[in-house]
Motif scaffolding. Structure first.
Motif, PDB file in Angstrom:
ATOM      1  N   GLU A 148       0.808  -1.212   0.000  1.00 21.94           N
ATOM      2  CA  GLU A 148       0.000   0.000   0.000  1.00 21.94           C
ATOM      3  C   GLU A 148       0.843   1.265   0.000  1.00 21.94           C
ATOM      4  O   GLU A 148       0.438   2.300  -0.538  1.00 21.94           O
ATOM      5  N   ASN A 149       2.036   1.203   0.600  1.00 23.08           N
ATOM      6  CA  ASN A 149       2.908   2.373   0.655  1.00 23.08           C
ATOM      7  C   ASN A 149       3.773   2.522  -0.600  1.00 23.08           C
ATOM      8  O   ASN A 149       4.645   3.388  -0.654  1.00 23.08           O
ATOM      9  N   GLY A 150       3.550   1.662  -1.588  1.00 15.18           N
ATOM     10  CA  GLY A 150       4.307   1.724  -2.828  1.00 15.18           C
ATOM     11  C   GLY A 150       5.573   0.884  -2.827  1.00 15.18           C
ATOM     12  O   GLY A 150       6.229   0.747  -3.869  1.00 15.18           O
ATOM     13  N   GLU A 151       5.914   0.312  -1.693  1.00 15.65           N
ATOM     14  CA  GLU A 151       7.116  -0.529  -1.608  1.00 15.65           C
ATOM     15  C   GLU A 151       6.905  -1.836  -2.374  1.00 15.65           C
ATOM     16  O   GLU A 151       5.858  -2.474  -2.254  1.00 15.65           O
ATOM     17  N   GLN A 152       7.907  -2.215  -3.149  1.00 22.06           N
ATOM     18  CA  GLN A 152       7.839  -3.446  -3.928  1.00 22.06           C
ATOM     19  C   GLN A 152       8.727  -4.519  -3.312  1.00 22.06           C
ATOM     20  O   GLN A 152       9.851  -4.240  -2.886  1.00 22.06           O
ATOM     21  N   GLN A 153       8.218  -5.730  -3.277  1.00 22.22           N
ATOM     22  CA  GLN A 153       8.971  -6.883  -2.777  1.00 22.22           C
ATOM     23  C   GLN A 153       8.901  -7.975  -3.821  1.00 22.22           C
ATOM     24  O   GLN A 153       7.817  -8.364  -4.258  1.00 22.22           O
ATOM     25  N   THR A 154      10.067  -8.468  -4.226  1.00 20.85           N
ATOM     26  CA  THR A 154      10.133  -9.516  -5.243  1.00 20.85           C
ATOM     27  C   THR A 154      10.725 -10.781  -4.649  1.00 20.85           C
ATOM     28  O   THR A 154      11.775 -10.742  -4.004  1.00 20.85           O
ATOM     29  N   GLU A 155      10.057 -11.887  -4.850  1.00 18.49           N
ATOM     30  CA  GLU A 155      10.557 -13.198  -4.440  1.00 18.49           C
ATOM     31  C   GLU A 155      10.598 -14.087  -5.676  1.00 18.49           C
ATOM     32  O   GLU A 155       9.930 -13.816  -6.676  1.00 18.49           O
ATOM     33  N   MET A 156      11.386 -15.154  -5.598  1.00 20.37           N
ATOM     34  CA  MET A 156      11.590 -15.976  -6.785  1.00 20.37           C
ATOM     35  C   MET A 156      11.425 -17.465  -6.512  1.00 20.37           C
ATOM     36  O   MET A 156      11.528 -17.925  -5.372  1.00 20.37           O
ATOM     37  N   MET A 157      11.170 -18.191  -7.579  1.00 19.06           N
ATOM     38  CA  MET A 157      11.141 -19.648  -7.547  1.00 19.06           C
ATOM     39  C   MET A 157      11.873 -20.149  -8.780  1.00 19.06           C
ATOM     40  O   MET A 157      11.518 -19.806  -9.908  1.00 19.06           O
ATOM     41  N   LYS A 158      12.906 -20.941  -8.575  1.00 19.85           N
ATOM     42  CA  LYS A 158      13.653 -21.499  -9.700  1.00 19.85           C
ATOM     43  C   LYS A 158      13.060 -22.852 -10.079  1.00 19.85           C
ATOM     44  O   LYS A 158      12.597 -23.607  -9.227  1.00 19.85           O
ATOM     45  N   PHE A 159      13.093 -23.159 -11.379  1.00 19.74           N
ATOM     46  CA  PHE A 159      12.595 -24.452 -11.830  1.00 19.74           C
ATOM     47  C   PHE A 159      13.296 -24.850 -13.121  1.00 19.74           C
ATOM     48  O   PHE A 159      13.961 -24.033 -13.772  1.00 19.74           O
ATOM     49  N   MET A 160      13.174 -26.122 -13.464  1.00 15.20           N
ATOM     50  CA  MET A 160      13.774 -26.669 -14.674  1.00 15.20           C
ATOM     51  C   MET A 160      12.685 -27.177 -15.608  1.00 15.20           C
ATOM     52  O   MET A 160      11.661 -27.679 -15.152  1.00 15.20           O
ATOM     53  N   VAL A 161      12.943 -27.071 -16.885  1.00 15.93           N
ATOM     54  CA  VAL A 161      12.039 -27.612 -17.899  1.00 15.93           C
ATOM     55  C   VAL A 161      12.813 -28.635 -18.720  1.00 15.93           C
ATOM     56  O   VAL A 161      13.892 -28.343 -19.240  1.00 15.93           O
ATOM     57  N   GLY A 162      12.272 -29.837 -18.824  1.00 15.68           N
ATOM     58  CA  GLY A 162      12.935 -30.884 -19.591  1.00 15.68           C
ATOM     59  C   GLY A 162      14.076 -31.523 -18.827  1.00 15.68           C
ATOM     60  O   GLY A 162      14.413 -31.136 -17.704  1.00 15.68           O
TER      61      GLY A 162
END
Length: 204
Positions: A148-162
């Motif tokens: 709500e205060n405009g702060e951005q938080q990014t989290e990740m998930m790694k994965f494999m294809v094939g």
């Protein structure tokens, strides 16, 4: 002799459990930001989570998480656990993994992007995205929450294809470890003739 047999048995059990047996392990990022439970991944924002489940309906009815077995049409379903998050903009981006410990600061994400969902509020708490993966390889799902205060938080998930080489590393390492232990055990239980004759001479 009993000592070596006990040691070999113990090491064999350890190698089997770590190298060959199925493991319950953290998936995605290297820290608490992403983990898996069965075939359902969870991207963590503090103590709150967003579930991610992957399907390939053209190939099977199975659910996947960090190891998608083949290229082709893939559906990623997101379930927002915290109701408060449903009123906040959420952005999803899937990029090709540059295979570095962390994403380089200022990395050109557009050049790496496979698919992108601009920030949007998902008031129903669930949504899905479909993508046709054309190439085997390593990928990262980046989920960005704007508070709500405009702060951005990014989290990740790694994965494999094939099927990739890294998917076989635990099995290869376990096989090499077991082969090495068997060789060491055999060497100590079958001394060379010269060593055996020398021991008999000293004993007489």
């Amino acid at each position: 002799m009993k000592k070596w047999r006990s040691l070999a048995a113990a090491l064999f059990s350890v190698a089997l459990s770590f190298g060959l047996a199925p493991q319950a392990r953290a998936e995605g990022g290297a820290g608490p930001e992403a983990m898996s439970m069965g075939n359902m991944c969870m991207v963590m924002f503090g103590y709150d989570m967003i579930h991610i489940t992957v399907f390939q309906p053209d190939k099977s009815r199975s659910e996947y998480c960090a190891e998608i077995p083949a290229t082709g049409r893939t559906i990623m379903a997101f379930d927002i656990e915290n109701p408060a998050f449903r009123d906040l903009p959420l952005e999803v981006r899937v990029i090709r993994d540059p295979l570095t410990p962390t994403l380089p600061t200022g990395a050109d994400l557009e050049a790496l992007t496979e698919l992108h969902l601009p920030p949007k509020k998902y008031t129903k708490g669930t949504f899905s995205v479909e993508h046709d993966f054309a190439n085997d390889g390593h990928y990262i799902t980046l989920v960005t929450l704007t508070r709500e205060n405009g702060e951005q938080q990014t989290e990740m998930m790694k994965f494999m294809v094939g099927e990739t080489l890294w998917a076989w590393v635990p099995q290869i390492a376990g096989t090499i470890l077991i082969a090495g232990m068997v060789f060491v055990y055999w060497k100590h239980t079958h001394p060379t003739p010269k060593k055996k004759e020398a021991n008999e001479t000293v004993a007489s």
